[in-house]
Design an enzyme around this catalytic site. Structure first.
Site, PDB file in Angstrom:
ATOM      1  CD  GLU A  54      -1.552  -2.402   2.072  1.00 50.07           C
ATOM      2  OE1 GLU A  54      -0.094  -2.684   2.043  1.00 50.07           O
ATOM      3  OE2 GLU A  54      -2.257  -2.707   3.135  1.00 50.07           O
ATOM      4  CB  CYS A  82      -0.909  -2.807   8.911  1.00 51.39           C
ATOM      5  SG  CYS A  82       0.075  -1.826   8.351  1.00 51.39           S
TER       6      CYS A  82
END
Length: 154
Positions: A54, A82
């Site tokens: 990401e 996360c």
């Protein structure tokens, strides 16, 4: 491109990570339904804790679009983000996050906690479960092979 096509691109990125011995997570940043940036985990090969798919995709999208505000963009990722990646999503103003597999150990889009529900200045739309079985299968297969390799080394 459709959401499924964009997630399939993320899955292809995850497969590239697995081929390098990295945890198979892939991400795609799209604008107006077209991919702007793609990336996969490189924490092991890059020897860097921040090399999550990401973050790498967000960084590449910022460079490609010439700015840090990605308010017109969507992120497609094979695994629920996360805390670190969720923070980057908030700070880059991504409008929508679509993820495949849930992460009960570190997922911050509703599994372990929901950072997007906190009173930050930005709240992306979240959609979960797109091609979840395929995304989860990549992870399960990767970790099963890793465990087998470790057992054989003993």
């Amino acid at each position: 491109m459709t959401d499924e096509q964009l997630m399939r691109l993320a899955i292809e990125q995850a497969k590239k990570a697995a081929a390098l011995g990295e945890v198979p997570v892939g991400a795609v940043v799209a604008k107006d339904g077209e991919p702007v940036a793609m990336a996969y985990n490189t924490r092991e090969t890059g020897k860097n804790a921040t090399h999550h798919a990401e973050l790498l995709a967000i960084d590449a999208a910022c460079k490609a679009l010439g700015g840090w505000r990605l308010w017109q963009c969507e992120l497609f990722v094979t695994l629920e983000p996360c805390p670190m990646c969720s923070g980057a999503i908030i700070n880059s103003r991504i409008k929508r996050v679509v993820y495949g597999a849930s992460d009960p150990k570190a997922g911050c889009c509703g599994s372990l906690t929901d950072l997007f529900a906190l009173p930050f200045n930005h709240h992306p739309q979240v959609e979960s479960g797109l091609l979840a079985e395929e995304c989860a299968g990549l992870l399960k297969d990767f970790f099963a092979a890793l465990r087998k390799k470790r057992e054989e080394a003993r």
